[in-house]
Design a protein around this motif. Structure first.
Motif, PDB file in Angstrom:
ATOM      1  N   ASN A  89      -9.120 -44.669  55.583  1.00  0.00           N
ATOM      2  CA  ASN A  89      -9.212 -45.018  57.004  1.00  0.00           C
ATOM      3  C   ASN A  89      -8.158 -46.029  57.442  1.00  0.00           C
ATOM      4  O   ASN A  89      -8.330 -46.702  58.466  1.00  0.00           O
ATOM      5  CB  ASN A  89     -10.606 -45.578  57.302  1.00  0.00           C
ATOM      6  CG  ASN A  89     -11.688 -44.533  57.161  1.00  0.00           C
ATOM      7  OD1 ASN A  89     -11.871 -43.694  58.036  1.00  0.00           O
ATOM      8  ND2 ASN A  89     -12.414 -44.583  56.045  1.00  0.00           N
ATOM      9  N   LYS A 135      -7.135 -45.463  61.020  1.00  0.00           N
ATOM     10  CA  LYS A 135      -8.115 -45.923  61.997  1.00  0.00           C
ATOM     11  C   LYS A 135      -8.029 -47.437  62.199  1.00  0.00           C
ATOM     12  O   LYS A 135      -8.248 -47.937  63.310  1.00  0.00           O
ATOM     13  CB  LYS A 135      -9.536 -45.548  61.556  1.00  0.00           C
ATOM     14  CG  LYS A 135      -9.875 -44.080  61.696  1.00  0.00           C
ATOM     15  CD  LYS A 135     -11.327 -43.854  61.327  1.00  0.00           C
ATOM     16  CE  LYS A 135     -11.724 -42.394  61.450  1.00  0.00           C
ATOM     17  NZ  LYS A 135     -13.137 -42.167  61.082  1.00  0.00           N
ATOM     18  N   GLU A 140     -18.753 -46.437  62.273  1.00  0.00           N
ATOM     19  CA  GLU A 140     -19.384 -45.126  62.156  1.00  0.00           C
ATOM     20  C   GLU A 140     -20.891 -45.325  62.230  1.00  0.00           C
ATOM     21  O   GLU A 140     -21.403 -46.330  61.732  1.00  0.00           O
ATOM     22  CB  GLU A 140     -19.011 -44.460  60.826  1.00  0.00           C
ATOM     23  CG  GLU A 140     -17.523 -44.222  60.638  1.00  0.00           C
ATOM     24  CD  GLU A 140     -17.162 -43.777  59.236  1.00  0.00           C
ATOM     25  OE1 GLU A 140     -16.137 -43.083  59.083  1.00  0.00           O
ATOM     26  OE2 GLU A 140     -17.900 -44.134  58.288  1.00  0.00           O
ATOM     27  N   SER A 141     -21.590 -44.387  62.849  1.00  0.00           N
ATOM     28  CA  SER A 141     -23.044 -44.508  62.932  1.00  0.00           C
ATOM     29  C   SER A 141     -23.678 -43.131  62.850  1.00  0.00           C
ATOM     30  O   SER A 141     -23.025 -42.117  63.104  1.00  0.00           O
ATOM     31  CB  SER A 141     -23.468 -45.199  64.235  1.00  0.00           C
ATOM     32  OG  SER A 141     -23.161 -44.392  65.358  1.00  0.00           O
ATOM     33  N   THR A 183     -19.025 -45.275  69.940  1.00  0.00           N
ATOM     34  CA  THR A 183     -18.646 -43.925  69.537  1.00  0.00           C
ATOM     35  C   THR A 183     -18.382 -43.069  70.774  1.00  0.00           C
ATOM     36  O   THR A 183     -19.220 -43.003  71.681  1.00  0.00           O
ATOM     37  CB  THR A 183     -19.749 -43.275  68.686  1.00  0.00           C
ATOM     38  OG1 THR A 183     -19.894 -44.025  67.473  1.00  0.00           O
ATOM     39  CG2 THR A 183     -19.398 -41.843  68.340  1.00  0.00           C
ATOM     40  N   GLU A 210     -25.107 -49.835  67.398  1.00  0.00           N
ATOM     41  CA  GLU A 210     -23.668 -50.095  67.326  1.00  0.00           C
ATOM     42  C   GLU A 210     -23.336 -51.428  67.989  1.00  0.00           C
ATOM     43  O   GLU A 210     -22.532 -52.217  67.464  1.00  0.00           O
ATOM     44  CB  GLU A 210     -22.892 -48.963  67.993  1.00  0.00           C
ATOM     45  CG  GLU A 210     -22.863 -47.675  67.185  1.00  0.00           C
ATOM     46  CD  GLU A 210     -21.975 -46.605  67.794  1.00  0.00           C
ATOM     47  OE1 GLU A 210     -21.892 -45.518  67.219  1.00  0.00           O
ATOM     48  OE2 GLU A 210     -21.364 -46.864  68.862  1.00  0.00           O
TER      49      GLU A 210
END
Length: 312
Positions: free
Chosen positions: A49, A52, A65-66, A217, A238
């Motif tokens: 990642n 990212k 991430e979730s 997200t 989140e």
């Protein structure tokens, strides 16, 4: 004896022996081996990642991430701190420091710690965004334990069997490993199991007051090409995970100040960090947040002194 019967018996014995071997291996696996697996997984996550971390909607070396599965809600936040691993590890392996970290969250009105015979216990005093004295809050006790602590890897877990609205299995994890250039890759995760009482409360909340609240997200775009963010339960967890991540970062960023000025610097920095993401994280005006946290910090100090003198 029937040959097929003999074969079936032999297979049963073999399966039993394999199962027993697996259980024995699991029971006798060393802490070093487990921590090595955690270190390798975290390092693999970093390598996969890197893009990212360099390019994302946060504008910081940070991504999350979730997921939501059955009654379980889980979120992972990954980022990079510009501090050597040893500095991060030596600071966050101290249970008392976590109380000063988590109490930056608007809903944590105070936090106390105490040492038990075989563990540390952290009590979160949870309430509304506005100021509340400790006696008007819900108390949730987390067991703190350092799962792994070695030269190149740190793994800390805070876990609580129960939480507000009958929720269960609350678990906050902090992992860290060193990177080149005196930096540290960190992972903050939070998960819990929902309950019927919480789902009923959420249904009402997300249909009214929480209808416009979103997470990070991106689920699509609107008619104008603007991003559409996740809402509901995943959006809520989140937001909370990012608040805790920024609380850790704020704590680290203010450690170099004189002790008497750290708290004021810490709450100011936390507010500044979260204000970058007003759509997701705005709850209070700056002067209100600083005023509430100043009063709540005094309550926290009083509570901790009471524990230290054996009055609780």
């Amino acid at each position: 004896m029937n040959p097929m019967h003999t074969i079936r018996n032999t297979l049963k014995i073999c399966l039993f022996m394999v199962a027993a071997a697996i259980l024995l291996c699991a029971g006798s696996a060393s802490a070093v081996e487990k921590s090595r697996q955690g270190e390798e997984l975290l390092l693999d996550t970093y390598r996969r990642n890197m893009a990212k971390l360099e390019r994302n909607s946060f504008g910081l070396p940070l991504f999350l991430e979730s997921f939501e599965r059955d009654d379980r809600v889980h979120v992972d936040v990954y980022g990079i701190f510009d501090y050597p691993f040893s500095t991060v590890a030596n600071t966050l392996k101290v249970p008392a420091n976590w109380c000063d970290v988590v109490s930056l969250h608007p809903n944590v009105k105070a936090c106390t710690y105490r040492e038990l015979p075989d563990a540390w216990l952290l009590t979160f005093y949870l309430g509304r965004k506005v100021y509340q004295p400790p006696e008007d809050t819900r108390h949730v006790s987390y067991h703190y334990r350092t799962v792994a602590q070695q030269q190149g890897y740190l793994d800390i877990i805070l876990s609580a069997d129960g939480g507000p609205f009958g929720t269960k299995d609350h678990r906050m994890t902090f992992e860290a490993l060193p990177l080149d250039g005196g930096r540290t890759f960190v992972h903050v995760s939070y998960a819990y199991s929902s309950s019927l009482a919480l789902r009923l409360a959420e249904k009402s909340y997300f249909a009214t007051l929480g209808r416009s609240k979103v997470g990070f997200t991106v689920t699509g775009t609107d008619n104008n090409g603007n991003p559409v963010y996740i809402g509901g339960r995943r959006g809520a967890i989140e937001r909370n995970a990012v608040r805790y991540y920024f609380a850790i970062q704020s704590f680290m960023n203010t450690m170099h100040y004189p002790e008497e000025s750290r708290f004021g610097k810490r709450i100011s920095q936390w507010y500044d960090l979260t204000s970058r993401y007003r759509k997701q994280l705005f709850e209070l005006e700056r002067e209100d947040y600083l005023a509430f946290k100043t009063k709540e910090h005094k309550n926290q100090v009083t509570l901790q002194r009471s524990i230290g003198t054996g009055h609780q």
